[in-house]
Design a protein around this motif. Structure first.
Motif, mmCIF file in Angstrom:
data_model
loop_
_atom_site.group_PDB
_atom_site.id
_atom_site.type_symbol
_atom_site.label_atom_id
_atom_site.label_comp_id
_atom_site.label_asym_id
_atom_site.label_seq_id
_atom_site.Cartn_x
_atom_site.Cartn_y
_atom_site.Cartn_z
ATOM 1 N N ASN A 107 0.827 -1.209 0.000
ATOM 2 C CA ASN A 107 0.000 0.000 0.000
ATOM 3 C C ASN A 107 0.859 1.256 0.000
ATOM 4 O O ASN A 107 0.620 2.203 -0.767
ATOM 5 N N VAL A 108 1.863 1.280 0.867
ATOM 6 C CA VAL A 108 2.724 2.452 0.978
ATOM 7 C C VAL A 108 3.609 2.591 -0.252
ATOM 8 O O VAL A 108 3.931 3.702 -0.672
ATOM 9 N N SER A 109 3.973 1.459 -0.866
ATOM 10 C CA SER A 109 4.831 1.508 -2.051
ATOM 11 C C SER A 109 4.108 2.035 -3.276
ATOM 12 O O SER A 109 4.740 2.365 -4.280
ATOM 13 N N GLY A 110 2.778 2.125 -3.214
ATOM 14 C CA GLY A 110 2.007 2.661 -4.339
ATOM 15 C C GLY A 110 1.976 1.747 -5.537
ATOM 16 O O GLY A 110 1.885 2.219 -6.682
ATOM 17 N N LEU A 111 2.042 0.427 -5.318
ATOM 18 C CA LEU A 111 2.092 -0.509 -6.435
ATOM 19 C C LEU A 111 0.702 -0.939 -6.876
ATOM 20 O O LEU A 111 0.402 -2.116 -7.038
ATOM 21 N N TYR A 112 -0.158 0.033 -7.069
ATOM 22 C CA TYR A 112 -1.499 -0.221 -7.576
ATOM 23 C C TYR A 112 -1.837 0.836 -8.616
ATOM 24 O O TYR A 112 -1.530 2.009 -8.463
ATOM 25 N N ALA A 113 -2.467 0.413 -9.689
ATOM 26 C CA ALA A 113 -2.871 1.351 -10.738
ATOM 27 C C ALA A 113 -4.197 0.875 -11.319
ATOM 28 O O ALA A 113 -4.374 -0.294 -11.627
ATOM 29 N N GLU A 114 -5.119 1.788 -11.476
ATOM 30 C CA GLU A 114 -6.433 1.442 -12.000
ATOM 31 C C GLU A 114 -6.658 2.138 -13.339
ATOM 32 O O GLU A 114 -6.297 3.295 -13.520
ATOM 33 N N GLY A 115 -7.263 1.396 -14.310
ATOM 34 C CA GLY A 115 -7.647 1.998 -15.570
ATOM 35 C C GLY A 115 -6.561 2.032 -16.622
ATOM 36 O O GLY A 115 -6.814 2.411 -17.760
ATOM 37 N N ASP A 116 -5.335 1.656 -16.291
ATOM 38 C CA ASP A 116 -4.228 1.656 -17.249
ATOM 39 C C ASP A 116 -3.656 0.246 -17.317
ATOM 40 O O ASP A 116 -2.895 -0.160 -16.442
ATOM 41 N N PRO A 117 -4.001 -0.523 -18.366
ATOM 42 C CA PRO A 117 -3.558 -1.922 -18.443
ATOM 43 C C PRO A 117 -2.049 -2.083 -18.380
ATOM 44 O O PRO A 117 -1.543 -3.005 -17.727
ATOM 45 N N GLU A 118 -1.303 -1.212 -19.061
ATOM 46 C CA GLU A 118 0.156 -1.330 -19.065
ATOM 47 C C GLU A 118 0.738 -1.058 -17.680
ATOM 48 O O GLU A 118 1.640 -1.763 -17.222
ATOM 49 N N ALA A 119 0.202 -0.015 -17.038
ATOM 50 C CA ALA A 119 0.685 0.303 -15.690
ATOM 51 C C ALA A 119 0.319 -0.810 -14.722
ATOM 52 O O ALA A 119 1.115 -1.175 -13.849
ATOM 53 N N THR A 120 -0.880 -1.367 -14.891
ATOM 54 C CA THR A 120 -1.318 -2.462 -14.025
ATOM 55 C C THR A 120 -0.405 -3.671 -14.187
ATOM 56 O O THR A 120 -0.021 -4.321 -13.201
ATOM 57 N N LYS A 121 -0.014 -3.970 -15.421
ATOM 58 C CA LYS A 121 0.871 -5.099 -15.695
ATOM 59 C C LYS A 121 2.239 -4.885 -15.054
ATOM 60 O O LYS A 121 2.799 -5.798 -14.433
ATOM 61 N N ALA A 122 2.764 -3.668 -15.209
ATOM 62 C CA ALA A 122 4.071 -3.353 -14.621
ATOM 63 C C ALA A 122 4.022 -3.415 -13.109
ATOM 64 O O ALA A 122 4.940 -3.934 -12.459
ATOM 65 N N HIS A 123 2.931 -2.899 -12.523
ATOM 66 C CA HIS A 123 2.807 -2.904 -11.074
ATOM 67 C C HIS A 123 2.643 -4.320 -10.535
ATOM 68 O O HIS A 123 3.138 -4.639 -9.451
ATOM 69 N N GLU A 124 1.965 -5.163 -11.294
ATOM 70 C CA GLU A 124 1.801 -6.553 -10.872
ATOM 71 C C GLU A 124 3.159 -7.254 -10.820
ATOM 72 O O GLU A 124 3.451 -8.006 -9.877
ATOM 73 N N LYS A 125 3.997 -6.990 -11.803
ATOM 74 C CA LYS A 125 5.336 -7.574 -11.822
ATOM 75 C C LYS A 125 6.143 -7.085 -10.625
ATOM 76 O O LYS A 125 6.840 -7.873 -9.966
ATOM 77 N N ASN A 126 6.040 -5.797 -10.331
ATOM 78 C CA ASN A 126 6.772 -5.248 -9.186
ATOM 79 C C ASN A 126 6.234 -5.765 -7.859
ATOM 80 O O ASN A 126 6.988 -5.947 -6.906
ATOM 81 N N ARG A 127 4.925 -6.021 -7.805
ATOM 82 C CA ARG A 127 4.347 -6.574 -6.577
ATOM 83 C C ARG A 127 4.899 -7.972 -6.296
ATOM 84 O O ARG A 127 5.159 -8.326 -5.141
ATOM 85 N N VAL A 128 5.084 -8.755 -7.361
ATOM 86 C CA VAL A 128 5.647 -10.101 -7.188
ATOM 87 C C VAL A 128 7.062 -9.999 -6.627
ATOM 88 O O VAL A 128 7.437 -10.738 -5.700
ATOM 89 N N ILE A 129 7.857 -9.075 -7.163
ATOM 90 C CA ILE A 129 9.228 -8.890 -6.680
ATOM 91 C C ILE A 129 9.223 -8.454 -5.219
ATOM 92 O O ILE A 129 9.976 -8.983 -4.385
ATOM 93 N N GLU A 130 8.360 -7.477 -4.893
ATOM 94 C CA GLU A 130 8.304 -6.992 -3.517
ATOM 95 C C GLU A 130 7.821 -8.077 -2.565
ATOM 96 O O GLU A 130 8.298 -8.178 -1.428
ATOM 97 N N ALA A 131 6.883 -8.909 -3.019
ATOM 98 C CA ALA A 131 6.404 -10.013 -2.179
ATOM 99 C C ALA A 131 7.534 -11.016 -1.916
ATOM 100 O O ALA A 131 7.671 -11.534 -0.795
ATOM 101 N N ASN A 132 8.351 -11.289 -2.928
ATOM 102 C CA ASN A 132 9.477 -12.205 -2.746
ATOM 103 C C ASN A 132 10.542 -11.605 -1.826
ATOM 104 O O ASN A 132 11.147 -12.317 -1.006
ATOM 105 N N LYS A 133 10.779 -10.307 -1.940
ATOM 106 C CA LYS A 133 11.711 -9.634 -1.035
ATOM 107 C C LYS A 133 11.195 -9.695 0.395
ATOM 108 O O LYS A 133 11.954 -9.925 1.340
ATOM 109 N N PHE A 134 9.895 -9.456 0.549
ATOM 110 C CA PHE A 134 9.265 -9.501 1.874
ATOM 111 C C PHE A 134 9.459 -10.880 2.493
ATOM 112 O O PHE A 134 9.828 -11.010 3.662
ATOM 113 N N LYS A 135 9.216 -11.934 1.703
ATOM 114 C CA LYS A 135 9.351 -13.297 2.204
ATOM 115 C C LYS A 135 10.790 -13.590 2.620
ATOM 116 O O LYS A 135 11.042 -14.230 3.647
#
Length: 227
Positions: A107-135
């Protein structure tokens, strides 16, 4: 040269003593660190030299190796990273449970985007990386990061496991030909894969410094120095 190195080592000891003591509320130790720093211009005393050996000579062989200097510098880096995280946690910790959850981090990292498919795709990829870092940072596996674990997440260079995840993410993002290595142009490419026709001299020099084996490409170990 020896005196310059001695002053450098003395400064490392004083800084870490001051920084960690201040963070832990240990006023007496912090004052000792300040005294060391104020005395930097004066020649080191016999007592200071003994203190340096206690701090650095971990194998007690009577000498200080480069590895021991680097290990101590890493300790200092971690101490600096921890400083100020209390204030960050107050902002990140939405439910005020004293720790950081993955959702709060995203939430704080701002890795969410609505209405922009390309931005959503990029943010989803970054969320996976951040989730793996978190783990990787979650050393006890309770899905809540303590202040110490937050240090690893926010400063990957202080934690080998988190650094590996961060570097893997960079390679995955920039490696256009899928060989697991980055050329100079891949390394300097923007997120969309585009780069200027010609790299600047500064970019070329930076890349060459990272390219330790002079292969013309960067592997993950070489990229760790950049991260």
């Amino acid at each position: 040269m020896a005196m310059a190195l001695g002053h450098f080592l003395c400064f490392l000891v004083a800084f870490l003593t001051l920084d960690t003591a201040s963070a832990n509320g240990q006023d007496e130790d912090a004052e000792d660190g300040q005294d060391h720093i104020r005395g930097m211009d004066a020649p080191m005393t016999r007592e200071q030299l003994r203190a340096l050996h206690v701090k650095f000579d971990k194998n007690s062989d009577g000498t200080i190796s480069l590895r021991e200097v680097m290990d101590f510098a890493q300790q200092m880096n971690k101490a600096m990273a921890v400083k100020g995280l209390h204030a960050h946690l107050e902002v990140f910790d939405a439910n005020k449970d004293g720790g950081l959850s993955l959702q709060e981090h995203l939430n704080v990292s701002g890795l969410y985007a609505e209405g922009d498919p390309e931005a959503t795709k990029a943010h989803e990829k970054n969320r996976v990386i951040e989730a793996n870092k978190f783990k990787a940072a979650d050393s006890n596996g309770d899905e809540i990061l303590s202040l110490q674990e937050m240090t690893a997440l926010l400063y990957p260079e202080t934690h080998p496991g988190v650094l590996d995840v961060a570097v893997s993410g960079v390679v995955h993002e920039k490696d256009r030909d899928g060989d697991g290595l980055l050329t100079a142009k891949e390394f300097w490419a923007f997120e969309d894969g585009e780069t200027e026709q010609e790299l600047s001299q500064e970019e070329i020099q930076d890349f060459e410094q990272l390219d330790q084996d002079k292969s013309g490409t960067l592997d993950q170990n070489e990229l760790k120095a950049w991260e």
